[in-house]
Motif scaffolding. Structure first.
Motif: not given
Lengths: 373, 245
Positions: A26-28, A144-147, A152-153
């Motif tokens: 997310l940070g990246a 895990e699915s959130d990650v 993917i995004v």
């Protein structure tokens, strides 16, 4: 659990690994897109979008009754996009400036979202607890699915940035010119804005609507201090942001599940503060040091030039003078002369100062240089 | 002298909100002229260029470049925006900005390569900025920034150049350097259209002039139409310039 334990468990513990990976990814993506937002002077757009997402979360919950994060994020995405389009609409169709439009939409949507949240909390539904986590974020709720979704995004975003790098760069620098070259600037604009909205929505669970924009802006602002290349800035911002995410989450998770958002933002702010002060080219510290050094050089040059001027009117270059005659600056003369003595440009005999051979040469060079410029 | 018409503007009208900024402009710019667009502040000089280039949408009217619609002829046209229209603190180098001039011919996605870089370096050399190629653009002086913009347009290797106040805020040396480049362009048969503020230098720099104040007042060779009558019509006050022969 303290920080050391946390990091020693990151590789073995499934939950911690998930959270850490999630916040890093997310940070990246936030750092990369944040660089674009900052350079487009759209820093506040992110803030408006994240706040605009709140009613979407509430409405998605009211409709489905489920707390599944994907459903809620779709709601957030929809209302975030609506907010964004309204902002663009207000700025293009009315005389209002963009900061006013941003402020209006931000407060309107956030107010409506808060109203819905309060309404939901009053309902006799055991399921509603935890919805307020979206205000300030709770990384511990990542699964895990959130990650995977984040990955993917982020991957998609990376591909798009690499493909359209030159178009993005040109649009950020000079949109009018980009248009005259035949590029459809609206497509580039929509591409950038959509990814910013996506990144924000993905970050809501971790950082929360209130502080999400800091995740975009702070790392980019810090990164700008260290480089004059757009590419380096984007990479650095991604790195700063990822680090803030991971470290902030670690602190919050190891301290009795503090809200993650505020901790991440504080960590990111440390980067900003450090960069503003210590960046070699743009930082406050080195700028001040350079300023002092320049002034000192200038004082020495002026004194030397002044002595050179007097020396030329005498038969010998080392004709001594008292400090009174040389005292053409307020208070700085003695110190400056002493520094010149150390450099062997000036000699001191009792209270008489005189130029040395070397000082005379240096001064005449300085003098010629100045006249040539 | 039968000249080709490089740019033809028909009935061009542009408005911000309700107030027309340009009203019914008809303009024919012959090939190979170095033309100044002059007029008071708010006369629509920059707007005219921006409308011709499709940056601003006109309410009515059409623009053709060598007889074909502008959109089909973009490759023939280069643009030098006002220096103040961009943020010079953007993290990039002089060479990088000049490279942007090659992006149009590259099209979407394709990256600039050695050939494009060579063209950009040549353009930098032409404007005397080769030594500054790796300089961060915020560390350039105003005149140097203007030269970078000029170099970016030169890279496009166009037939028609539109320039928005290229002499604004530059020192005398840079002004001479720029005007020499413009004159070279004309010598090479290019058409150069310049929004210009300094009426004194019009006869010296340009051979063609358009007087503009929302409406077109006059257009033609400097020696024929650059006179007190047209200046008064454009600027609204009794204008006296002495044109030295």
């Amino acid at each position: 659990m303290n920080l050391n334990e946390y990091f020693s468990l990151v590789f073995s513990d499934y939950t911690l690994r998930t959270i850490t990976l999630g916040t890093a990814i997310l940070g990246a993506v936030c750092g990369m897109l944040g660089s674009f937002a900052v350079l487009r002077k759209q820093s506040l757009l992110g803030d408006a979008i994240s706040h605009a997402a709140l009613p979407g979360i509430a409405i998605a919950f009211l409709i489905t009754g489920a707390k599944d994060s994907n459903t809620l994020l779709i709601g957030a995405l929809v209302s975030g996009l609506i907010g964004t389009f309204w902002i663009k609409g207000i700025t293009t169709k009315t005389h209002l400036k963009s900061d006013t439009a941003l402020g209006l939409i931000l407060s309107l949507f956030f107010g409506f979202g808060m109203l819905l949240l309060t309404f939901i909390q009053k309902q006799p539904n055991a399921n509603q607890a935890g919805l307020d986590k979206y205000l300030f974020g709770q990384a511990a709720t990542l699964v895990e699915s959130d990650v995977w979704l984040m990955a993917i995004v982020t991957g998609l975003c990376l591909v798009v940035i690499l493909l359209f790098w030159k178009e993005f760069k040109m649009l950020l620098f000079d949109p009018d010119y980009t248009k005259t070259l035949g590029f459809n600037t609206r497509i580039i604009d929509i591409l950038i804005t959509s990814f910013i909205v996506l990144a924000i929505v993905l970050g809501l669970q971790t950082v929360g609507v209130v502080l999400m924009s800091a995740m975009l802006l702070a790392p980019a602002a810090a990164a700008r201090q260290w480089t004059n290349s757009l590419g380096t800035m984007v990479i650095l911002a991604a790195f700063f942001s990822a680090f803030s995410g991971v470290f902030g989450t670690a602190i919050s998770a190891s301290q009795n599940n503090l809200s993650t958002g505020p901790v991440i933002v504080l960590v990111a702010s440390v980067f900003v503060l450090f960069s503003f002060i210590f960046s070699p080219s743009r930082g406050l510290l080195f700028r001040h040091i350079r300023f002092i050094k320049n002034r000192r050089d200038l004082e020495q040059h002026k004194t030397l030039a002044f002595m050179y001027h007097i020396a030329k009117t005498h038969d010998t270059i080392s004709h001594p003078h008292t400090i009174k005659i040389l005292n053409n600056f307020q208070g700085f003369t003695r110190g400056t002369l002493q520094k010149l003595v150390k450099k062997n440009y000036v000699e001191l005999d009792g209270n008489m100062w005189s130029l040395t051979e070397e000082g005379f040469k240096t001064a005449s060079n300085l003098y010629n240089q100045q006249n040539n410029e | 002298m039968a000249q080709n018409i490089a740019v033809k503007v028909d009935d061009l009208t542009v408005a911000y909100n309700y107030k027309p900024v340009l009203w019914d402009i008809d303009l024919e710019i012959p090939e190979g002229v170095l033309m100044a667009i002059v007029g008071p502040n708010g006369a629509g000089k920059s707007t005219l260029i921006k409308a011709i280039l499709g940056i601003l949408p006109p309410i009515a009217g059409s623009v053709t470049i060598y007889g074909k619609p502008y959109k089909k002829q973009r490759a023939l046209v280069a643009y030098v925006p006002q220096k103040g229209s961009v943020d010079w603190d953007f993290p990039t180098t002089a060479l990088d900005v000049v490279m942007m001039g090659t992006y149009g011919s590259l099209g979407w996605i394709k990256r600039p390569r050695q050939k494009e870089k060579k063209a950009a370096l040549e353009a930098l050399e032409k404007v005397g900025m080769l030594a500054f190629k790796n300089r961060q653009i915020s560390q350039l002086s105003g005149g140097q920034q203007q030269r970078i913009f000029l170099a970016r347009a030169l890279v496009q290797n166009a037939s028609i150049y539109f320039m928005d106040e290229p002499f604004q805020g530059v020192d005398a040396t840079t002004e001479i350097a720029i005007i020499n480049i413009l004159k070279e362009l004309r010598k090479a048969g290019k058409t150069v259209i310049v929004v210009h503020h300094d009426l004194q230098t019009v006869p010296e720099y340009f051979d063609w002039v358009t007087f503009l104040n929302v409406k077109k007042i006059a257009t033609g060779p400097v020696k024929d139409i650059f006179n007190d009558d047209n200046l008064t019509k454009t600027y609204g006050i009794n204008y006296k310039v002495s044109i030295q022969e």
